[in-house]
Scaffold this active site. Structure first.
Site, mmCIF file in Angstrom:
data_model
loop_
_atom_site.group_PDB
_atom_site.id
_atom_site.type_symbol
_atom_site.label_atom_id
_atom_site.label_comp_id
_atom_site.label_asym_id
_atom_site.label_seq_id
_atom_site.Cartn_x
_atom_site.Cartn_y
_atom_site.Cartn_z
ATOM 1 N N ASN A 8 0.879 -1.225 -0.143
ATOM 2 C CA ASN A 8 0.043 -0.187 0.005
ATOM 3 C C ASN A 8 0.844 1.252 0.056
ATOM 4 O OD1 ASN A 8 -1.387 2.204 1.052
ATOM 5 N ND2 ASN A 8 -3.168 0.836 1.591
ATOM 6 N N HIS A 11 1.076 5.966 2.095
ATOM 7 C CA HIS A 11 1.702 7.124 2.920
ATOM 8 C C HIS A 11 3.009 7.726 2.307
ATOM 9 C CE1 HIS A 11 -1.207 6.352 5.863
ATOM 10 N NE2 HIS A 11 -0.610 5.156 6.045
ATOM 11 N N HIS A 44 -5.460 3.717 -1.323
ATOM 12 C CA HIS A 44 -6.807 3.999 -0.751
ATOM 13 C C HIS A 44 -7.212 5.469 -1.076
ATOM 14 C CE1 HIS A 44 -9.701 4.256 2.970
ATOM 15 N NE2 HIS A 44 -10.208 4.694 1.923
ATOM 16 N N ARG A 46 -9.630 8.026 -0.560
ATOM 17 C CA ARG A 46 -10.578 8.350 0.453
ATOM 18 C C ARG A 46 -11.348 9.890 -0.025
ATOM 19 N NH1 ARG A 46 -9.918 7.244 5.535
ATOM 20 N NH2 ARG A 46 -8.381 5.875 6.256
ATOM 21 N N ARG A 50 -6.838 12.839 1.434
ATOM 22 C CA ARG A 50 -5.926 13.334 2.308
ATOM 23 C C ARG A 50 -4.701 12.705 1.845
ATOM 24 N NH1 ARG A 50 -6.889 9.592 7.513
ATOM 25 N NH2 ARG A 50 -9.036 10.235 7.425
ATOM 26 N N GLU A 71 -8.506 0.624 -2.751
ATOM 27 C CA GLU A 71 -9.472 0.554 -1.397
ATOM 28 C C GLU A 71 -10.466 1.696 -1.662
ATOM 29 O OE1 GLU A 71 -6.096 -1.581 1.216
ATOM 30 O OE2 GLU A 71 -6.873 0.519 1.692
ATOM 31 N N THR A 102 -8.318 3.344 8.921
ATOM 32 C CA THR A 102 -9.413 2.486 8.406
ATOM 33 C C THR A 102 -9.760 1.915 10.042
ATOM 34 O OG1 THR A 102 -8.823 1.990 6.300
ATOM 35 C CG2 THR A 102 -10.716 0.791 7.281
ATOM 36 N N GLU A 153 -11.193 -9.552 2.700
ATOM 37 C CA GLU A 153 -9.944 -9.386 3.302
ATOM 38 C C GLU A 153 -10.167 -9.046 4.825
ATOM 39 O OE1 GLU A 153 -7.723 -5.889 1.728
ATOM 40 O OE2 GLU A 153 -6.730 -5.615 3.728
ATOM 41 N N HIS A 193 -3.876 -5.063 7.678
ATOM 42 C CA HIS A 193 -4.210 -3.885 8.526
ATOM 43 C C HIS A 193 -3.403 -4.131 9.758
ATOM 44 C CE1 HIS A 193 -5.812 -0.168 10.314
ATOM 45 N NE2 HIS A 193 -5.831 0.265 9.054
HETATM 46 N N1 PXP Z 1 -6.198 -3.094 4.218
HETATM 47 C C1 PXP Z 1 -7.127 -2.425 4.090
HETATM 48 C C2 PXP Z 1 -8.411 -2.786 3.943
HETATM 49 C C3 PXP Z 1 -6.965 -0.870 4.577
HETATM 50 O O1 PXP Z 1 -7.664 -0.172 4.532
HETATM 51 C C4 PXP Z 1 -5.302 -0.585 4.845
HETATM 52 C C5 PXP Z 1 -4.896 0.872 5.036
HETATM 53 O O2 PXP Z 1 -5.237 1.732 4.136
HETATM 54 C C6 PXP Z 1 -4.441 -1.897 4.742
HETATM 55 C C7 PXP Z 1 -4.865 -3.045 4.566
HETATM 56 C C8 PXP Z 1 -3.153 -1.446 5.036
HETATM 57 O O3 PXP Z 1 -3.022 -1.233 6.345
HETATM 58 P P1 PXP Z 1 -1.372 -0.736 7.181
HETATM 59 O O4 PXP Z 1 -1.170 0.496 6.521
HETATM 60 O O5 PXP Z 1 -1.703 -0.563 8.594
HETATM 61 O O6 PXP Z 1 -0.553 -1.744 6.847
#
Ligand code: PXP
Length: 242
Positions: A8, A11, A44, A46, A50, A71, A102, A153, A193
């Protein structure tokens, strides 16, 4: 079957948006992740934009030659955007304006889910795979299946956040049971997550697990090691877990 790694890149965009600059570039990050072990690129979009912006998703789709997993919340705006951007798959997640990240899986147990079912139909008809982010419980997994999702998921936040071996094992067991049910129902199985370098292997060992989606821990580590090493290290841990 090897467990896939979805990286992901949200960030990277968070840092860029802190200065509304062009660097660091999430598309460049996705390319580094892809060549160092990412099987999927995850982002993601949003409602408040952001971090990731619409243009980022469109560029990722055009320039990064790997599976793109988007996402998003189930809103008419996001469904229309997904139909335009055509990611390989989407994951429906809950979204609330003040959350830092999330907060758990979608609450499928309350109220009618006919809106979500319609959104799933539209995306599926367009050839886009559909996942739903759910807490690891049987009811949610069954509802996800009945709504027409092809993937669930499982949310790993409770597992990752709990202190002490006994409590952690109890959370792991919830994930294992939900995973077993998802597999029995013919759903593809993802989890994610709050996974990090210390807690990922137990989740990677869950039977039938196909993909782990990880963002924050990889990006945080990359500040010190560089993104190439951070992705490579996570990939190695997942590959050696089984
Ligand atoms: N899975 C989902 C559905 C999420 O919303 C997120 C965060 O965007 C992640 C995985 C990744 O989470 P993390 O950034 O804590 O690894």
């Amino acid at each position: 079957m090897a467990v896939k790694l979805g990286v992901n890149i949200d960030h990277v965009a968070t840092l860029r948006q802190a200065r509304k600059s062009v660097d660091p570039d999430p598309i460049a990050a996705a390319k580094v992740a892809r060549t160092n072990g990412a099987d999927l690129i995850v982002c993601h979009l949003r409602a408040d934009r952001r971090h990731v912006q619409d243009a980022d998703v469109l560029k990722l789709r055009g320039e990064v030659k790997t599976q793109l997993h988007l996402e998003m919340a189930d809103t008419p705006e996001m469904v229309a955007f997904a139909l335009k951007a055509k990611p390989d798959s989407v994951c429906f997640v809950p979204e609330s304006p003040k959350e830092v990240t999330t907060e758990g899986g979608l609450n499928l147990k309350q109220g009618s889910q006919s809106g979500l079912e319609k959104s799933i139909k539209k995306l599926t008809a367009a050839g886009i795979g559909v996942s739903i982010f759910v807490d690891p419980d049987a009811v949610s997994v069954r509802i996800a299946k009945n709504l027409g999702a092809d993937t669930v998921e499982l949310c790993t936040t409770s597992y990752a956040g709990v202190q002490g071996k006994l409590k952690q094992n109890a959370e792991l067991e919830k994930l294992e049971l939900a995973a077993y049910l998802a597999h029995e129902l013919g759903l593809e199985l993802h989890a994610g997550h709050d996974l990090d370098y210390h807690n990922v292997q137990a989740v990677a060992r869950i039977p039938h697990m196909e993909c782990l989606n990880i963002g924050f821990a990889i990006m945080a580590r990359s500040m010190f090691t560089g993104l190439r090493a951070a992705v490579g290290e996570m990939k190695k841990l997942i590959a050696s877990a089984r």
